[in-house]
Design a protein around this motif. Sequence first.
Motif, PDB file in Angstrom:
ATOM      1  N   THR A   1       0.748  -1.243  -0.064  1.00 43.38           N
ATOM      2  CA  THR A   1       0.002  -0.128  -0.089  1.00 43.38           C
ATOM      3  C   THR A   1       0.908   1.239  -0.021  1.00 43.38           C
ATOM      4  N   GLY A   2       1.784   1.337   0.789  1.00 49.93           N
ATOM      5  CA  GLY A   2       2.840   2.370   1.038  1.00 49.93           C
ATOM      6  C   GLY A   2       3.375   2.774  -0.414  1.00 49.93           C
ATOM      7  N   VAL A   3       3.962   1.536  -1.012  1.00 47.72           N
ATOM      8  CA  VAL A   3       4.724   1.614  -2.500  1.00 47.72           C
ATOM      9  C   VAL A   3       3.724   2.232  -3.567  1.00 47.72           C
ATOM     10  N   ILE A   4       2.566   1.780  -3.314  1.00 52.82           N
ATOM     11  CA  ILE A   4       1.747   2.210  -4.461  1.00 52.82           C
ATOM     12  C   ILE A   4       1.214   3.685  -4.198  1.00 52.82           C
ATOM     13  N   THR A   5       1.118   3.980  -2.906  1.00 53.68           N
ATOM     14  CA  THR A   5       0.805   5.460  -2.506  1.00 53.68           C
ATOM     15  C   THR A   5       2.076   6.315  -3.102  1.00 53.68           C
ATOM     16  N   LEU A   6       3.269   6.041  -2.606  1.00 53.52           N
ATOM     17  CA  LEU A   6       4.285   6.540  -3.092  1.00 53.52           C
ATOM     18  C   LEU A   6       4.601   6.776  -4.691  1.00 53.52           C
ATOM     19  N   ILE A   7       4.419   5.883  -5.328  1.00 52.53           N
ATOM     20  CA  ILE A   7       4.362   5.932  -6.856  1.00 52.53           C
ATOM     21  C   ILE A   7       3.489   6.896  -7.289  1.00 52.53           C
ATOM     22  N   ALA A   8       2.250   6.769  -6.677  1.00 53.63           N
ATOM     23  CA  ALA A   8       1.096   7.718  -7.492  1.00 53.63           C
ATOM     24  C   ALA A   8       1.626   9.024  -6.904  1.00 53.63           C
ATOM     25  N   ALA A   9       1.959   9.478  -5.639  1.00 51.68           N
ATOM     26  CA  ALA A   9       2.315  10.779  -5.351  1.00 51.68           C
ATOM     27  C   ALA A   9       3.473  11.382  -6.123  1.00 51.68           C
ATOM     28  N   LEU A  10       4.339  10.486  -6.427  1.00 51.50           N
ATOM     29  CA  LEU A  10       5.640  11.048  -6.955  1.00 51.50           C
ATOM     30  C   LEU A  10       5.250  11.084  -8.680  1.00 51.50           C
ATOM     31  N   SER A  11       4.269  10.586  -9.082  1.00 52.32           N
ATOM     32  CA  SER A  11       3.685  10.737 -10.322  1.00 52.32           C
ATOM     33  C   SER A  11       2.783  11.967 -10.604  1.00 52.32           C
ATOM     34  N   TYR A  12       1.898  12.190  -9.483  1.00 49.50           N
ATOM     35  CA  TYR A  12       1.202  13.468  -9.413  1.00 49.50           C
ATOM     36  C   TYR A  12       2.043  14.853  -9.542  1.00 49.50           C
ATOM     37  N   GLY A  13       3.283  14.528  -9.059  1.00 48.53           N
ATOM     38  CA  GLY A  13       4.046  15.615  -8.990  1.00 48.53           C
ATOM     39  C   GLY A  13       4.469  16.342 -10.331  1.00 48.53           C
TER      40      GLY A  13
ATOM     41  N   PRO B   1       4.932  18.749  -5.494  1.00 48.39           N
ATOM     42  CA  PRO B   1       5.733  17.604  -5.820  1.00 48.39           C
ATOM     43  C   PRO B   1       6.388  17.188  -4.395  1.00 48.39           C
ATOM     44  N   LEU B   2       7.309  18.244  -3.679  1.00 51.10           N
ATOM     45  CA  LEU B   2       7.991  18.012  -2.473  1.00 51.10           C
ATOM     46  C   LEU B   2       6.990  17.495  -1.388  1.00 51.10           C
ATOM     47  N   SER B   3       5.922  18.283  -1.159  1.00 50.32           N
ATOM     48  CA  SER B   3       5.086  17.958  -0.130  1.00 50.32           C
ATOM     49  C   SER B   3       4.447  16.408  -0.311  1.00 50.32           C
ATOM     50  N   LEU B   4       4.141  16.045  -1.458  1.00 50.87           N
ATOM     51  CA  LEU B   4       3.584  14.806  -2.089  1.00 50.87           C
ATOM     52  C   LEU B   4       4.632  13.730  -1.459  1.00 50.87           C
ATOM     53  N   LEU B   5       5.661  13.915  -1.887  1.00 51.93           N
ATOM     54  CA  LEU B   5       6.960  13.017  -1.190  1.00 51.93           C
ATOM     55  C   LEU B   5       6.892  13.071   0.135  1.00 51.93           C
ATOM     56  N   PHE B   6       7.360  14.289   0.696  1.00 51.22           N
ATOM     57  CA  PHE B   6       7.421  14.285   2.160  1.00 51.22           C
ATOM     58  C   PHE B   6       6.217  13.588   2.942  1.00 51.22           C
ATOM     59  N   GLY B   7       5.293  14.105   2.666  1.00 49.02           N
ATOM     60  CA  GLY B   7       3.945  13.820   3.339  1.00 49.02           C
ATOM     61  C   GLY B   7       3.429  12.028   3.232  1.00 49.02           C
ATOM     62  N   THR B   8       3.723  11.656   2.166  1.00 46.95           N
ATOM     63  CA  THR B   8       3.331  10.248   2.039  1.00 46.95           C
ATOM     64  C   THR B   8       4.258   9.528   2.482  1.00 46.95           C
ATOM     65  N   LEU B   9       5.631   9.806   2.352  1.00 46.49           N
ATOM     66  CA  LEU B   9       6.655   8.912   3.069  1.00 46.49           C
ATOM     67  C   LEU B   9       6.687   8.963   4.397  1.00 46.49           C
ATOM     68  N   ILE B  10       6.195   9.975   4.957  1.00 41.90           N
ATOM     69  CA  ILE B  10       6.123   9.957   6.412  1.00 41.90           C
ATOM     70  C   ILE B  10       5.164   9.241   7.003  1.00 41.90           C
ATOM     71  N   VAL B  11       4.063   9.136   6.451  1.00 43.09           N
ATOM     72  CA  VAL B  11       2.865   8.527   6.971  1.00 43.09           C
ATOM     73  C   VAL B  11       2.971   6.747   6.596  1.00 43.09           C
ATOM     74  N   THR B  12       3.642   6.536   5.504  1.00 41.87           N
ATOM     75  CA  THR B  12       4.000   5.136   4.914  1.00 41.87           C
ATOM     76  C   THR B  12       4.728   4.533   5.980  1.00 41.87           C
ATOM     77  N   ILE B  13       5.774   5.176   6.506  1.00 40.86           N
ATOM     78  CA  ILE B  13       6.683   4.629   7.536  1.00 40.86           C
ATOM     79  C   ILE B  13       5.916   4.535   8.887  1.00 40.86           C
ATOM     80  N   LEU B  14       5.451   5.526   9.448  1.00 41.56           N
ATOM     81  CA  LEU B  14       4.574   5.408  10.459  1.00 41.56           C
ATOM     82  C   LEU B  14       3.819   4.416  10.539  1.00 41.56           C
TER      83      LEU B  14
END
Length: 482
Positions: free
Chosen positions: A52-64, A261-274
């Motif tokens: 789920t985290g990987v999918i979300t991160l890929i999507a967020a980075l693509s939306y950038g 784009p940076l907020s999408l990366l940082f925000g989704t990465l923080i939440v995925t790790i947590l």
Amino acid sequence: MQETTMKRELGLLDSTMIVAGSMIGSGIFLVSSDIARQVGSPGIILLIWLITGVITLIAALSYGELAGMMPQAGGQYVYLKEAYNPMIGFLFGWTVFTVIQTGIIAAVAIAFAKYTAEIIPFFDQRNILFSLGGFSLNHTQLLAIVMICFLTFINLQGVKSAKVVQTIFTIAKLLALLGLIIAGIYVGLNSEAFFSNLDNFWTPYQTKVNEDGTISTELLGGVLLFGAMGAAMVGSLFSSDTWNNITYIAGEVKNPEKNIPLSLLFGTLIVTILYILANVAYLMLLPVSGSPDGATVLERGIMFASQDRVGTAAASVIFGSAAAAIMALLIMVSTFGCNNGLILSGARLYYAMAQDGVFFKRAATLNKKDVPGFALILQAFWAALLCLSGTYGQLLDYSVFSALLFYIITIAGIFILRIKRPDWKRPYKAFGYPFLPALYILLASAICIDLLIYKPDTCGWGLGIVVLGIPVYYVWKYFDKK
């Protein structure tokens, strides 16, 4: 009509707090219980959250890439309109308004009210304010509506007020969740539950409670395992959703080409790790398997945590009898900040639609504080109705499939726009293009197919809501011309 313009008040920190704050609601404290019943294996539970985290991160980075190309209010609605046509954009906006955004706002508000009742019993849903025929209003619903109205009022005062609330509550819940994780891992290092889960780390099985109260289990493998994993991911995907809300408010972000784009990366990465670490803590404190009749949290296990409140069950191992109140406070803070971000973002999408003549015209205006006041009020009204309807839980189920469908279509739009608009400025390009965006489309499509097979009713209604938007679009365009 106020002749004002949106003010770019949101920096990188504010934008990141909106991404992370909108994602973390109450789901992380609840859905692991259902996931455990679906797949049984501790290793596969963690794998589901990782995927789920990987999918979300890929999507967020693509939306950038899309955010950098089109840094205006409306976000994903604008991307779909440009990549395909105005009707596809409208269908997304229609689904967001009717189900996705307002349904999630209603459900999060109800979650806030239910956990408030843990501390203040006056707000218990069993307390009925009044009843008329088949309709009744309980204290939980009333508090949920008051919460929506209060946060809408704050947002009506301008984006500065909204961002202060968002930053304070998001930082508070991030620190509280991190503290719970650290305490859980520390306490669970030598627990029996931890070693018990290690012994059966990769043994997948599905657990069901029969009508007579007995439990039946079924070992999973091959197609059945993939099917169960796909169905179980509804909960983790919902808990990781709404990261795209920052794109709706691009018109109020400073230097949006860089900061979104940076907020999408940082925000989704923080939440995925947590999220992954939170589940590690759960597995170190509680056994996966258990009994619905268990007298203690350890006997009930993650599968049968009381009312699926696995976060509270885990906290009780750490804090004892104070756990319920501690978790209630944490979830109140979490849901309050989550809904502020959702309310802030959603109105900007309706504002963009109204400017194109496919939503109520008044929603295209800004108030004296330079925010879309009418759109905020309309959103609050519909979300409040969903609180009263009692169907918000079903609406969330419908929204997961619909949201995933539009994520697939939007990311496919990157490929289309590379051909259709090759001359457009792209300050940020999709990470790993074309392989990672294509991988996302394949993975998300597989999950959609899996859901259609294993949850046809839920997905059918979700798809039906999208399709219903087609005649609505043409009716709206007809009256707009009139």
